[in-house]
Design an enzyme around this catalytic site. Structure first.
Site, mmCIF file in Angstrom:
data_model
loop_
_atom_site.group_PDB
_atom_site.id
_atom_site.type_symbol
_atom_site.label_atom_id
_atom_site.label_comp_id
_atom_site.label_asym_id
_atom_site.label_seq_id
_atom_site.Cartn_x
_atom_site.Cartn_y
_atom_site.Cartn_z
ATOM 1 N N GLU A 71 57.490 -16.529 8.354
ATOM 2 C CA GLU A 71 56.675 -16.810 7.176
ATOM 3 C C GLU A 71 56.495 -18.314 6.964
ATOM 4 O O GLU A 71 55.433 -18.764 6.514
ATOM 5 C CB GLU A 71 57.308 -16.182 5.937
ATOM 6 C CG GLU A 71 57.333 -14.666 5.937
ATOM 7 C CD GLU A 71 58.483 -14.079 6.749
ATOM 8 O OE1 GLU A 71 58.535 -12.854 6.888
ATOM 9 O OE2 GLU A 71 59.332 -14.854 7.248
ATOM 10 N N PRO A 279 65.816 -15.613 22.079
ATOM 11 C CA PRO A 279 66.267 -14.711 21.016
ATOM 12 C C PRO A 279 65.648 -15.072 19.670
ATOM 13 O O PRO A 279 65.447 -16.242 19.348
ATOM 14 C CB PRO A 279 67.786 -14.914 20.991
ATOM 15 C CG PRO A 279 68.123 -15.476 22.337
ATOM 16 C CD PRO A 279 66.939 -16.311 22.724
ATOM 17 N N ARG A 280 65.367 -14.049 18.878
ATOM 18 C CA ARG A 280 64.753 -14.247 17.570
ATOM 19 C C ARG A 280 65.704 -14.939 16.599
ATOM 20 O O ARG A 280 65.286 -15.779 15.803
ATOM 21 C CB ARG A 280 64.326 -12.888 17.007
ATOM 22 C CG ARG A 280 63.740 -12.932 15.597
ATOM 23 C CD ARG A 280 62.376 -13.578 15.584
ATOM 24 N NE ARG A 280 61.737 -13.491 14.267
ATOM 25 C CZ ARG A 280 60.541 -13.991 13.994
ATOM 26 N NH1 ARG A 280 59.854 -14.605 14.940
ATOM 27 N NH2 ARG A 280 60.015 -13.879 12.790
ATOM 28 N N GLY A 322 62.439 -23.608 16.631
ATOM 29 C CA GLY A 322 61.284 -24.469 16.392
ATOM 30 C C GLY A 322 60.566 -24.955 17.626
ATOM 31 O O GLY A 322 59.705 -25.838 17.531
ATOM 32 N N PRO A 348 51.663 -12.005 18.280
ATOM 33 C CA PRO A 348 51.156 -12.291 19.622
ATOM 34 C C PRO A 348 50.062 -13.351 19.638
ATOM 35 O O PRO A 348 49.521 -13.664 20.701
ATOM 36 C CB PRO A 348 50.597 -10.940 20.069
ATOM 37 C CG PRO A 348 50.113 -10.319 18.794
ATOM 38 C CD PRO A 348 51.048 -10.795 17.704
#
Length: 434
Positions: A71, A279-280, A322, A348
């Site tokens: 977000e 990884p998220r 980032g 995407p």
């Protein structure tokens, strides 16, 4: 401003909601302490969760709430546009997660005020709103909190839901709590929705036609830095310029393992292949590194990579935050995480904007319209666990197909730009009408 709904039943429902939330506060604190074992930032700045203002911006500014990393990145083009066109307005950015906070600090520094959003309780939000006195609250995507919206409504603060999206799954969840959902929607002055499908779901939950505006997705306004090609080339030089690079972006548990399981078969066809895992969540960095090493692969991680051994690495774990655009720009093929299992998928648009071919699993419902449109444009292909090995192998072997998909993606993104300007116009209109 939207009119107040029937105060009697609504206040009763919200009272019990607030009571339950208050009783659960010890559980929330314990959970944050537990997560702090891996990420110490969860144990820091707890006063902000109770409404303490670390810094007090001037009243009359614009308050933007972005839950976490996704977000915050989505809000960035809107924030930049506000800073360019209305530099006199103070901006407060609130987030919920430490990773979102870090993104605000890294991308915006001291140009905005930032802190965590207090828990959704009237006795925390009331003093917070009185001290803050914003002229507008912009909530990114679908972060709806009953007491937050009610508190703004009571104080005459316009509320805009920007870049709004609502999957069928989320709509069913909100429908189960209609007694809370309907008053929240009444309290919104404007919903700037990504597409008409999600807009219709909001309407079915009680949003009026006057509140709804279809603006497109702000994520199509992604900024591509002119420095990215050079940065990507530098990365590829470290790995070995001619190597094929397969990237799993924003991965969740189980997805890294799925690609690692198939890596030996791909290596037989492409001995120079480098698998990059992104990884998220940062608390999974160590787990992913250890999983890849336990599987017997030569692993390097971005933060501690040995330049001498990078060309021999089989798996590269991007354990930083980032840098997604830079990492995607250095890729040959991107598999979007969160879509191989029933998580909902991640954005995407970024790889498409960079001209990268995209594979996405069957669970992309968080971005259903975007996935459908990019697929129709030839920029994205759907895959699944049982076809993943063949789909990846085919695209890695066909440079022409990858190039064509990439060109289609860039064209699709360029056609869909402009949501930022539309949302900014709505936001400033609400503020002036205050």
């Amino acid at each position: 401003m939207r009119p107040m709904s029937d105060p009697g039943p609504v206040q009763v429902v919200r009272f019990f909601y607030s009571l339950l939330l208050t009783l659960l506060l010890p559980v929330f604190l314990l959970r944050m302490w537990w997560r702090g074992r891996v990420n110490p930032a969860y144990r820091q700045r707890l006063g902000e969760r109770f409404g303490l203002l670390r810094q007090r911006p001037a009243s009359g500014g614009i308050w933007i709430h972005a839950v976490s990393v996704g977000e915050t990145l989505a809000a960035l083009p809107l924030i930049r546009a506000l800073q360019r066109q209305h530099p006199e307005l103070p901006l407060l950015i609130t987030t919920t997660t430490p990773t979102g906070s870090e993104q605000v600090r890294r991308l915006l520094g001291d140009s905005v005020w930032h802190q965590y959003l207090p828990w959704d309780l009237p006795w925390l939000l009331g003093p917070f709103l009185r001290k803050l006195q914003p002229s507008l609250l912009v909530i990114m995507e679908t972060e709806l909190w009953p007491n937050l919206i009610a508190g703004c409504q009571q104080r005459g603060i316009p509320v805009m839901l920007a870049n709004a999206r609502l999957s069928a799954r989320s709509a069913r969840g909100y429908q189960k709590f209609a007694a809370l959902t309907a008053p929240m929607l009444v309290g919104l002055d404007c919903v700037a929705c990504q597409n008409s499908t999600d807009g219709q779901r909001f309407r079915q939950l009680g949003l009026t036609r006057q509140q709804l505006h279809i603006t497109g997705s702000i994520k199509f306004d992604v900024a591509v830095s002119p420095d990215l090609p050079a940065e990507a080339a530098a990365l590829r030089q470290q790995w070995g310029r001619e190597r094929r690079v397969l990237t799993l972006a924003s991965s969740h548990a189980g997805e890294d393992e799925a690609l690692l399981e198939r890596l030996p078969a791909w290596q037989q066809q492409f001995p120079d292949l480098l698998l990059m895992l992104v990884p998220r969540h940062p608390e999974r960095f160590e787990v992913v590194v250890n999983t890849a090493r336990s599987a017997g692969f030569r692993v390097e991680r971005r933060t501690t990579a040995n330049p001498a051994s990078l060309p021999q690495a089989e798996v590269y774990v991007a354990d930083t935050m980032g840098e997604m655009m830079r990492l995607l720009a250095a890729s040959d093929l991107v598999v979007m995480g969160g879509s191989l299992f029933e998580i909902g998928g991640h954005n995407p648009i970024e790889p498409a904007a960079l001209g990268k071919p995209v594979l996405m699993g069957p669970y992309g419902f968080n971005f259903a319209d975007i996935v459908r449109d990019l697929q129709a444009d030839g920029a994205l292909q759907l895959t699944a666990l049982d076809s993943l090995a063949a789909d990846v192998g085919r695209l890695l072997a066909d440079a022409g197909a990858r190039e064509q998909m990439g060109e289609c993606g860039q064209q699709a993104v360029d056609r869909s730009r402009g949501a930022v300007d539309r949302m900014l116009a709505l936001a400033m209109g609400l503020r002036k009408a205050r």
